[in-house]
Design an enzyme around this catalytic site. Structure first.
Site, mmCIF file in Angstrom:
data_model
loop_
_atom_site.group_PDB
_atom_site.id
_atom_site.type_symbol
_atom_site.label_atom_id
_atom_site.label_comp_id
_atom_site.label_asym_id
_atom_site.label_seq_id
_atom_site.Cartn_x
_atom_site.Cartn_y
_atom_site.Cartn_z
ATOM 1 N N GLY A 322 -3.061 -18.222 -14.107
ATOM 2 C CA GLY A 322 -3.078 -17.720 -15.437
ATOM 3 C C GLY A 322 -3.477 -16.127 -15.493
ATOM 4 O O GLY A 322 -2.881 -15.579 -14.562
ATOM 5 N N GLU A 323 -3.793 -15.655 -16.669
ATOM 6 C CA GLU A 323 -4.195 -14.231 -17.049
ATOM 7 C C GLU A 323 -3.125 -13.456 -16.985
ATOM 8 O O GLU A 323 -3.081 -12.287 -16.750
ATOM 9 C CB GLU A 323 -5.413 -13.833 -15.950
ATOM 10 C CG GLU A 323 -6.575 -14.801 -15.925
ATOM 11 C CD GLU A 323 -7.620 -14.244 -15.159
ATOM 12 O OE1 GLU A 323 -7.496 -13.119 -14.464
ATOM 13 O OE2 GLU A 323 -8.498 -15.362 -15.016
ATOM 14 N N GLY A 324 -1.670 -13.888 -17.093
ATOM 15 C CA GLY A 324 -0.645 -13.070 -17.169
ATOM 16 C C GLY A 324 -0.339 -12.718 -15.726
ATOM 17 O O GLY A 324 0.863 -12.167 -15.594
#
Length: 381
Positions: A322-324
């Site tokens: 996650g988190e881009g």
């Protein structure tokens, strides 16, 4: 009474320029590299050209990672491998340059912006530019209560719109969109299940940090109960976000829609951004034409959402952090497509050779020359 009318986005959002895309396709046919030899890079270059209204396409020189952050009350039901209310630790790792997305962004020289919408921590623990859009601290437990009040949902949505405007005004030419949350994948699964008409078990995954079977069953139950609360409000997308979403998801939805209004391309990351994209599509059907999916995260809800959006992910590396992070991994691919579309030479046009000018000898078919050779010399033998 709310002054926000989501129907306005239908009129404000235009598709990328189809005429420019046809021009880009025609130019691609003229390049020295045969059509199809670059695979999907050809499609990416043409998509970018249409988004930019420019042929040849301009290079992507000012990308930005934008992460919306929040804690979700449903995490208190042990549906996540992370303790409830600890998303601020993840944000701190991003800001300190210690998270995967921060490491990659540093390597790729891409700035990262974190927007706190509902972190469960005192605001003074984080920089002022991170917390200035915060709507509330944490969110409600969506299986038994609303995530947000209607006023909070509207404020979060408008905060996302404002962030999109700020990025467009500052010259950002492409956004890598992600989230930093604990419990966010549960809320995203509920949104996808509600909008796609599926059961909880079909969309419930194991999260960025995989959970065990017992936690997965608790997560399924939470999605099932929240889904019951979501179905009655499916016709009102802002109310849906207030009921089973959260401030970070509402902001992400507003951000995606306003990026489409401002003609700013976006690369989606994982299940949270995909779920918000699905909500945004319900608001304005042209909006998905401005988005790419960076990667396939392995979350079943993401797969379901992208199928409904008809968006094929660029990468499939099994990145679930996650988190881009997964979307940022796709950025060099998009930049490569732009560079190839702009800088590969075209096949030079072949002009016909001019005809040789006629001479007296050729004009008469060579007869004069032959007569001169055959004539007697006039000298007696």
């Amino acid at each position: 009474m709310s002054s926000l009318n989501l129907d306005d986005f239908t009129d404000l959002i235009e598709r990328p320029d189809g005429g420019v895309r046809r021009d880009a396709e025609a130019r691609r046919e003229r390049l020295t590299v045969p059509p199809g030899a670059l695979g999907r890079l050809d499609d990416l270059g043409e998509w970018l050209a249409a988004a930019q209204s420019a042929v040849p396409v301009r290079p992507v020189t000012r990308p930005r990672v934008v992460l919306f952050a929040g804690d979700h009350g449903i995490a208190a039901q042990d549906v996540s491998a992370r303790p409830a209310g600890t998303a601020a630790r993840l944000v701190r790792a991003v800001l300190d340059g210690e998270s995967p997305v921060a490491v990659l962004a540093r390597r790729l020289d891409v700035p990262v912006r974190v927007v706190d919408m509902a972190l469960d921590c005192p605001p003074e623990e984080l920089p002022a530019e991170v917390v200035r859009h915060r709507v509330r601290r944490g969110s409600g437990r969506i299986d038994v209560e609303d995530a947000l009040t209607p006023e909070e949902a509207e404020a979060a949505f408008l905060a996302g719109v404002a962030v999109a405007d700020e990025e467009a005004d500052s010259g950002t030419d492409l956004v890598v969109l992600g989230d930093v949350s604990v419990g966010g994948t549960t809320a995203a699964a509920v949104l996808v299940a509600a909008l796609c008409g599926t059961d909880a078990s079909v969309v419930t995954g194991r999260g960025g940090r995989p959970i065990d079977d017992l936690a997965w069953m608790r997560k399924c139950a939470a999605v099932r109960d929240a889904l019951r609360r979501a179905r009655p409000v499916l016709g009102d997308q802002l109310r849906l976000l207030a009921t089973v979403g959260g401030a970070d998801l509402a902001a992400t939805t507003g951000f995606l829609l306003q990026c489409a209004v401002r003609k700013t391309p976006v690369i989606l990351d994982g299940v949270v951004s995909a779920a918000c994209a699905l909500v945004a599509q319900r608001v304005a059907f042209r909006a998905p034409d401005w988005w790419l999916a960076g990667q396939r995260s392995g979350e079943p809800a993401q797969t379901k959402a992208l199928d409904r959006l008809a968006i094929e992910p660029l990468l499939d590396h099994g990145v679930s952090v996650g988190e881009g992070t997964g979307a940022l991994l796709a950025l060099p691919l998009v930049q490569a497509a732009a560079a190839l579309a702009a800088e590969l030479p075209e096949v030079p046009e072949v002009s016909e050779a001019p005809e040789a000018p006629e001479t007296p000898a050729t004009k008469n078919g060579g007869d004069d020359a032959g007569t001169a050779q055959d004539a007697p010399s006039g000298t007696p033998s």
